[in-house]
Write an enzyme that holds these catalytic residues in place. Structure first.
Site, mmCIF file in Angstrom:
data_model
loop_
_atom_site.group_PDB
_atom_site.id
_atom_site.type_symbol
_atom_site.label_atom_id
_atom_site.label_comp_id
_atom_site.label_asym_id
_atom_site.label_seq_id
_atom_site.Cartn_x
_atom_site.Cartn_y
_atom_site.Cartn_z
ATOM 1 N N CYS A 291 -0.847 6.951 6.112
ATOM 2 C CA CYS A 291 -0.626 8.337 5.702
ATOM 3 C C CYS A 291 -0.098 8.411 4.275
ATOM 4 O O CYS A 291 -0.341 9.384 3.565
ATOM 5 C CB CYS A 291 0.348 9.021 6.664
ATOM 6 S SG CYS A 291 -0.351 9.358 8.299
ATOM 7 N N CYS A 444 -3.113 2.090 -9.955
ATOM 8 C CA CYS A 444 -3.274 3.027 -8.837
ATOM 9 C C CYS A 444 -1.914 3.687 -8.611
ATOM 10 O O CYS A 444 -1.156 3.867 -9.562
ATOM 11 C CB CYS A 444 -3.788 2.308 -7.584
ATOM 12 S SG CYS A 444 -2.676 1.026 -6.944
#
Length: 486
Positions: A291, A444
């Site tokens: 998540c 990232c």
């Protein structure tokens, strides 16, 4: 044409589509047509040997093809194929009453008033409420799913609730973990959750286990409870909870969530299937995003967690029909519920007719976590650059190409000025657009995905690729606080 329903984790590889129409006469042909149209889906569905992965279930209409003709299962123009990957049997049966304590606790006058809306339900009544007061429920996790579980089990009048968690409240939790508040940031979640639950029900006995559930402590902890509700967020703990519940004969109210989708069922209840019957093996580490990487609608765990709490209460009361033998799928984005039939696998190594797993195992090893750690260690041997070093190089006017491999919606949240976005999933298709002789710094969110991109580029002949350690989160902390953290 047959319709294939694409689950949320795979939609990024299907151009965002939630359904794909294919011409096919069998389930295998349908999946191959899907892969032909969207090649990036292949590694999520099939192994390198071309076999359908064991952690992906495929249903034709409401039947699991594993119990039909597998990939040779016929499909027609009206067939609906549902892909059910891990996000983390028999027919439905009426819930059997849990064995009550020898003497159910009495209700005080205050409790009769508090639970009056229960007491006037014939299915609950005085005896049912006393059953709830005498019940013992273990919650594994007090995060997204654990939050509504704790709130509603406490409010329902369950007398004793154990909570297992070793995490602390973070500000990013508050979007969905409604059992915690802003004042609780930095506190152990079990302390914050217990405080809120006792505020709802002052007579509730809360037993706190501020530790990770492991093969060494799981049987001892779970043995003292009647029902387990699984609110975990990782595969090793899911398999551990499942196996411990089977070995101890405990029902497991299961739920999982990802982005806009959720799953719920009850495992190992009244001869029903267990988690391993649905997912015999875990997905390879890193294939299914968490998540934290993939996101989750804040309201979604409230719905799935409430379903889990409902199932736990029904088991305690011995009323209604449980989800045992049925998998409930919820798609919040399209506001759609679907139900699929689950079967107990007679060859299941845990709950089957001839079980081979008779004690808890090393679930980190089973789920490939050591192999993932080794892969991450291999990435650590590649060149890295800190945010401060990158800032200095950019300030000095060095010719540095900053490559962002996050998703477009992440790029909208925060970005390093001058960076170029090429999501990791599309990098192989766009690698020809990059200069193999350029000085590339790839980043990232935190450094893991960019490490995979760095390895990919290196293997394709790029010799000057450096990974930004800590990703954009560390850039925000050390270089530019105006860049939002998420």
């Amino acid at each position: 044409m047959a319709t294939i329903l694409i689950p949320t984790p795979l939609r990024q590889f299907a151009g965002g589509a939630d359904t794909v129409e294919v011409e096919a006469s069998t389930a295998g042909e349908a999946l191959r047509e899907l892969v032909a149209a969207h090649p990036q889906i292949e590694r999520n569905l099939f192994s390198d040997a071309g076999r359908l992965r064991s952690f992906v279930n495929v249903y034709v209409d409401d039947d699991d093809i594993r119990y039909l003709d597998r990939e040779d299962t016929p499909v027609s123009a009206t067939s609906v194929l549902t892909i059910v990957p891990s996000i983390a049997g028999g027919a439905a049966a009426a819930v059997g009453a849990m064995e009550p304590p020898t003497a159910l606790p009495e209700l005080s006058n205050d409790e009769i008033l508090r639970y009056s809306r229960h007491l006037i339900l014939p299915e609950v009544g005085m005896e049912g409420q006393r059953r709830l007061k005498g019940a013992r429920v273990l919650m594994v996790g007090t995060g997204g799913l654990g939050a509504p579980l704790g709130l509603y089990l406490a409010a329902a009048g369950v007398g004793r609730i154990g909570i297992v968690d070793f995490d602390v409240v973070d500000e990013s939790n508050l979007q969905r973990q409604v059992i915690h508040g802003t004042k609780d940031v930095g506190r152990p979640k079990i302390d914050s959750a217990a405080e809120t639950m006792r505020d709802i029900n002052p007579k509730l006995v809360v037993e706190k286990f501020g530790t990770a559930l492991t093969s060494e402590n799981a049987l001892e902890i779970i043995a003292d409870y009647d029902v387990v509700v699984d609110g975990t967020d990782n595969f090793p703990t899911r398999y551990l909870v499942n196996d411990a519940c089977v070995l101890l004969g405990k029902p497991n109210a299961y739920g999982s969530i990802f982005r806009f989708e959720g799953q719920a069922t009850v495992f190992h209840h009244e001869d029903g299937p267990c988690y391993r019957c649905l997912y015999p093996e875990p997905p390879p580490p890193g294939l299914v995003p968490s998540c934290a990487e993939g996101g989750v609608l804040g309201i979604l765990p409230a719905i799935i967690g409430s379903i889990q709490a409902t199932e736990a209460v029904k088991i305690i009361l011995g009323k209604g029909t449980s989800l045992s033998g049925r998998l409930l799928l919820y798609d919040a984005l399209n506001m759609r519920f679907r139900e699929l039939r689950l079967r107990r696998n007679p060859d299941c190594p845990v709950c089957g007719d001839r079980p081979s797993v008779r004690e808890l195992i090393d679930y980190q090893q089973f789920c490939g976590i050591p192999q993932q750690a080794a892969a991450e260690a291999a990435l650590e041997g590649l060149p890295e650059i800190t945010p401060l070093q990158l800032r200095d190089r950019l300030s000095d006017g060095d010719d540095v190409f900053v490559l962002d491999v996050r998703e477009p919606h992440e790029f909208e949240i925060a970005r390093i000025p001058g960076s170029t976005l090429v999501p990791l999933g599309t990098l192989p298709q766009h690698v020809h657009e990059l200069d193999a002789t350029a000085d590339i710094v790839v980043h990232c969110k935190s450094g893991y995905r960019s490490g995979k991109a760095q390895r990919l580029l290196k293997d394709m002949g790029f010799s000057r690729v450096t990974n930004l350690t800590g990703g954009i989160l560390r850039w925000s902390t050390e270089v530019d606080p105006s860049v939002p953290r998420y």
